[in-house]
Design an enzyme around this catalytic site. Structure first.
Site, PDB file in Angstrom:
ATOM      1  N   ASP A   1     -11.146   1.536  -3.105  1.00  0.00           N
ATOM      2  CA  ASP A   1      -9.739   1.343  -2.828  1.00  0.00           C
ATOM      3  C   ASP A   1      -9.265   1.658  -1.379  1.00  0.00           C
ATOM      4  O   ASP A   1      -8.752   2.928  -1.263  1.00  0.00           O
ATOM      5  CB  ASP A   1      -9.140   2.094  -3.944  1.00  0.00           C
ATOM      6  CG  ASP A   1      -7.272   1.757  -4.016  1.00  0.00           C
ATOM      7  OD1 ASP A   1      -6.695   0.979  -3.135  1.00  0.00           O
ATOM      8  OD2 ASP A   1      -6.597   2.324  -4.671  1.00  0.00           O
TER       9      ASP A   1
ATOM     10  N   GLN B   1      -7.532  -4.191   2.586  1.00  0.00           N
ATOM     11  CA  GLN B   1      -7.450  -3.496   1.617  1.00  0.00           C
ATOM     12  C   GLN B   1      -8.612  -3.840   0.417  1.00  0.00           C
ATOM     13  O   GLN B   1      -8.314  -5.100   0.097  1.00  0.00           O
ATOM     14  CB  GLN B   1      -6.392  -2.979   0.851  1.00  0.00           C
ATOM     15  CG  GLN B   1      -6.346  -1.783  -0.022  1.00  0.00           C
ATOM     16  CD  GLN B   1      -6.472  -0.449   0.439  1.00  0.00           C
ATOM     17  OE1 GLN B   1      -6.314  -0.383   1.680  1.00  0.00           O
ATOM     18  NE2 GLN B   1      -6.503   0.602  -0.405  1.00  0.00           N
TER      19      GLN B   1
ATOM     20  N   ASN C   1       0.922  -1.171   0.012  1.00  0.00           N
ATOM     21  CA  ASN C   1       0.215  -0.051  -0.024  1.00  0.00           C
ATOM     22  C   ASN C   1       0.933   1.193  -0.082  1.00  0.00           C
ATOM     23  O   ASN C   1       2.129   1.405  -0.507  1.00  0.00           O
ATOM     24  CB  ASN C   1      -0.934  -0.085   1.172  1.00  0.00           C
ATOM     25  CG  ASN C   1      -2.516   0.608   0.809  1.00  0.00           C
ATOM     26  OD1 ASN C   1      -2.393   1.701   0.170  1.00  0.00           O
ATOM     27  ND2 ASN C   1      -3.489  -0.196   1.072  1.00  0.00           N
ATOM     28  N   ARG C   2       0.425   2.540   0.623  1.00  0.00           N
ATOM     29  CA  ARG C   2       0.997   3.965   0.357  1.00  0.00           C
ATOM     30  C   ARG C   2       1.764   4.192   1.362  1.00  0.00           C
ATOM     31  O   ARG C   2       1.208   4.015   2.729  1.00  0.00           O
ATOM     32  CB  ARG C   2       0.005   4.678  -0.121  1.00  0.00           C
ATOM     33  CG  ARG C   2      -0.513   4.256  -1.507  1.00  0.00           C
ATOM     34  CD  ARG C   2      -1.770   5.068  -1.777  1.00  0.00           C
ATOM     35  NE  ARG C   2      -2.250   4.777  -3.056  1.00  0.00           N
ATOM     36  CZ  ARG C   2      -3.343   3.779  -3.298  1.00  0.00           C
ATOM     37  NH1 ARG C   2      -3.602   3.208  -2.434  1.00  0.00           N
ATOM     38  NH2 ARG C   2      -3.613   3.604  -4.706  1.00  0.00           N
TER      39      ARG C   2
ATOM     40  N   HIS D   1      -1.247  -9.949  -3.774  1.00  0.00           N
ATOM     41  CA  HIS D   1      -1.990  -8.906  -4.663  1.00  0.00           C
ATOM     42  C   HIS D   1      -2.727  -9.624  -5.429  1.00  0.00           C
ATOM     43  O   HIS D   1      -2.506  -9.070  -6.952  1.00  0.00           O
ATOM     44  CB  HIS D   1      -1.028  -7.795  -4.810  1.00  0.00           C
ATOM     45  CG  HIS D   1      -1.723  -6.672  -5.244  1.00  0.00           C
ATOM     46  ND1 HIS D   1      -2.461  -6.487  -6.482  1.00  0.00           N
ATOM     47  CD2 HIS D   1      -1.715  -5.371  -4.832  1.00  0.00           C
ATOM     48  CE1 HIS D   1      -3.032  -5.150  -6.769  1.00  0.00           C
ATOM     49  NE2 HIS D   1      -2.369  -4.634  -5.387  1.00  0.00           N
ATOM     50  N   THR D   2      -3.264 -10.730  -5.291  1.00  0.00           N
ATOM     51  CA  THR D   2      -4.072 -11.467  -6.290  1.00  0.00           C
ATOM     52  C   THR D   2      -5.424 -10.861  -6.654  1.00  0.00           C
ATOM     53  O   THR D   2      -6.036 -10.359  -5.841  1.00  0.00           O
ATOM     54  CB  THR D   2      -4.509 -12.705  -6.012  1.00  0.00           C
ATOM     55  OG1 THR D   2      -3.000 -13.468  -5.864  1.00  0.00           O
ATOM     56  CG2 THR D   2      -5.198 -13.912  -6.923  1.00  0.00           C
ATOM     57  N   TYR D   3      -5.588 -10.862  -8.058  1.00  0.00           N
ATOM     58  CA  TYR D   3      -7.014 -10.348  -8.527  1.00  0.00           C
ATOM     59  C   TYR D   3      -7.923 -11.256  -8.746  1.00  0.00           C
ATOM     60  O   TYR D   3      -7.525 -12.480  -9.430  1.00  0.00           O
ATOM     61  CB  TYR D   3      -6.764  -9.426  -9.835  1.00  0.00           C
ATOM     62  CG  TYR D   3      -5.897  -8.108  -9.822  1.00  0.00           C
ATOM     63  CD1 TYR D   3      -6.683  -6.949  -9.914  1.00  0.00           C
ATOM     64  CD2 TYR D   3      -4.565  -8.262  -9.509  1.00  0.00           C
ATOM     65  CE1 TYR D   3      -6.070  -5.651  -9.836  1.00  0.00           C
ATOM     66  CE2 TYR D   3      -3.864  -6.893  -9.430  1.00  0.00           C
ATOM     67  CZ  TYR D   3      -4.660  -5.743  -9.564  1.00  0.00           C
ATOM     68  OH  TYR D   3      -3.925  -4.454  -9.484  1.00  0.00           O
TER      69      TYR D   3
ATOM     70  N   HIS E   1       3.303   0.092  -2.704  1.00  0.00           N
ATOM     71  CA  HIS E   1       3.715  -1.340  -2.741  1.00  0.00           C
ATOM     72  C   HIS E   1       5.231  -1.740  -2.656  1.00  0.00           C
ATOM     73  O   HIS E   1       5.704  -2.448  -3.770  1.00  0.00           O
ATOM     74  CB  HIS E   1       3.180  -2.043  -4.067  1.00  0.00           C
ATOM     75  CG  HIS E   1       1.537  -2.062  -3.839  1.00  0.00           C
ATOM     76  ND1 HIS E   1       1.028  -2.339  -2.817  1.00  0.00           N
ATOM     77  CD2 HIS E   1       0.766  -2.072  -4.809  1.00  0.00           C
ATOM     78  CE1 HIS E   1       0.000  -2.320  -2.892  1.00  0.00           C
ATOM     79  NE2 HIS E   1      -0.505  -2.287  -3.995  1.00  0.00           N
TER      80      HIS E   1
ATOM     81  N   GLU F   1      -6.785  -7.557   0.246  1.00  0.00           N
ATOM     82  CA  GLU F   1      -5.324  -7.385   0.548  1.00  0.00           C
ATOM     83  C   GLU F   1      -5.107  -7.346   1.981  1.00  0.00           C
ATOM     84  O   GLU F   1      -5.187  -6.180   2.520  1.00  0.00           O
ATOM     85  CB  GLU F   1      -4.547  -6.350  -0.279  1.00  0.00           C
ATOM     86  CG  GLU F   1      -4.552  -6.450  -1.726  1.00  0.00           C
ATOM     87  CD  GLU F   1      -4.282  -5.065  -2.221  1.00  0.00           C
ATOM     88  OE1 GLU F   1      -3.207  -4.545  -1.966  1.00  0.00           O
ATOM     89  OE2 GLU F   1      -5.318  -4.382  -2.764  1.00  0.00           O
TER      90      GLU F   1
END
Length: 336
Positions: free
Chosen positions: A237, A275, A75-76, A173-175, A102, A298
């Site tokens: 997000d 997340q 993340n940020r 970070h799987t979609y 990330h 996440e």
């Protein structure tokens, strides 16, 4: 099925091989790359559940961390800056020049890991991040073990140890898209996916998607996902708060179903937050995916935790062990 040695499937720009290993059992088929410890394929009873690329070289530069372990800090981090023990650190501002995202421009997701062990139902990868890599203090030894943990269940166990005080926040970070066609492409929109997150609070963010520092109740807001909620056109997000600390054993942090699918995904984890990301930026990767054609759940520490004293600490010190467990559990449901 007997364990098989990893096989080469491509080459990194520096000439090192991209290797792939596979796990099968209890209804799951999982392929993993040493590049980024990426979950490249995840099939449940032969049906694809995640976005994956046929060309492994796409993972070097193009994919938005598809299936990867991201770190050193997921993340940020606002402005790419944090202070630890009175020392200020500068990190790459790789998100529009405003924030560190990330783990930086390469981070862990675009590094070659090492297959340390491949067994019948589990595989372990390791990575050593150098002191100063992407601006972070301390050499960090990271381990990721993927294991088939029961019917339809894939468990990721992440650990880390450091040589200097540092910050650590690892996640996968799987979609996911429960409506993928058998060939896995093209991916339909996620509007008909239904999400349930057992969180009483979430972290509001500013225009740069950085937490404001407030921990706000979800009650009475669109962020109240405590009951199954169709995503529709809603944008997400955001980090949802599960607790104030990491727990010892994984607990449910999210559930996903979809109209037209007979599969349900339950995500369990030990992290204090999760997340929820709607894949709004997928089209910008240039891979043929449209925006919002997959979603991510996440589990992680609070975003920008080093810059908010009121958030749970993400500091790891020498002699301590960072540990995070994430489990993806797929089940067959009544057809919707």
């Amino acid at each position: 099925m007997p364990a098989r040695d990893p096989v080469p499937v491509g080459t990194m720009p520096d000439g090192r091989p991209i290797l792939e290993a596979r796990l099968e059992g209890d209804g799951l088929g999982v392929t993993v790359l040493n590049l980024g410890a990426v979950i490249r394929r995840l099939d449940f009873h032969g049906h694809p559940m995640v976005l994956g690329r046929d060309d492994p070289h796409d993972y070097v530069a193009k994919t938005p961390q598809c299936g990867a372990i991201v770190g050193r800090f997921a993340n940020r981090i606002a402005g790419g800056r944090f202070t630890l023990d009175g020392i200020s650190y500068e990190l790459p501002r790789n998100e529009a020049g405003r924030a560190h995202l990330h783990g930086g421009s390469r981070g862990f997701s675009r590094r070659n890991w090492t297959f340390a062990d491949v067994a019948d139902r589990s595989l372990t990868l390791t990575y050593r991040a150098a002191d100063g890599e992407e601006g972070y203090p301390g050499a960090l030894d990271v381990t990721c073990t993927y294991a088939i943990a029961g019917p339809g269940a894939l468990r990721a166990t992440l650990t880390a140890a450091t040589t200097k005080p540092t910050i650590v926040n690892l996640t996968n970070h799987t979609y996911f898209n429960l409506l993928l066609p058998p060939e896995g492409f093209p991916a339909p929109a996620i509007d008909d996916h239904v999400v349930e997150i057992p969180a009483d609070a979430y972290l509001p963010v500013d225009e740069a998607q950085i937490p404001t520092g407030e921990i706000a109740p979800v009650a009475g807001t669109r962020f109240d996902l405590r009951r199954p909620t169709r995503i529709g056109a809603q944008a997400f997000d955001h980090a949802f708060v599960l607790g104030r600390e990491t727990v010892a054993e994984p607990r449910p942090v999210g559930r996903v179903t979809a109209a037209g699918s007979d599969v349900a995904l339950t995500v369990l984890a030990t992290a204090p937050a999760v997340q929820v990301y709607d894949g709004a930026q997928l089209a910008k990767a240039g891979l043929g995916y449209a925006a919002r054609t997959a979603l991510c759940l996440e589990p992680e520490a609070f975003p920008d935790a080093p810059n908010h004293p009121g958030f749970p600490s993400a500091v790891l010190r020498p002699g301590e062990t960072y540990r995070q467990i994430i489990e993806y559990r797929f089940t067959k449901e009544t057809t919707r």
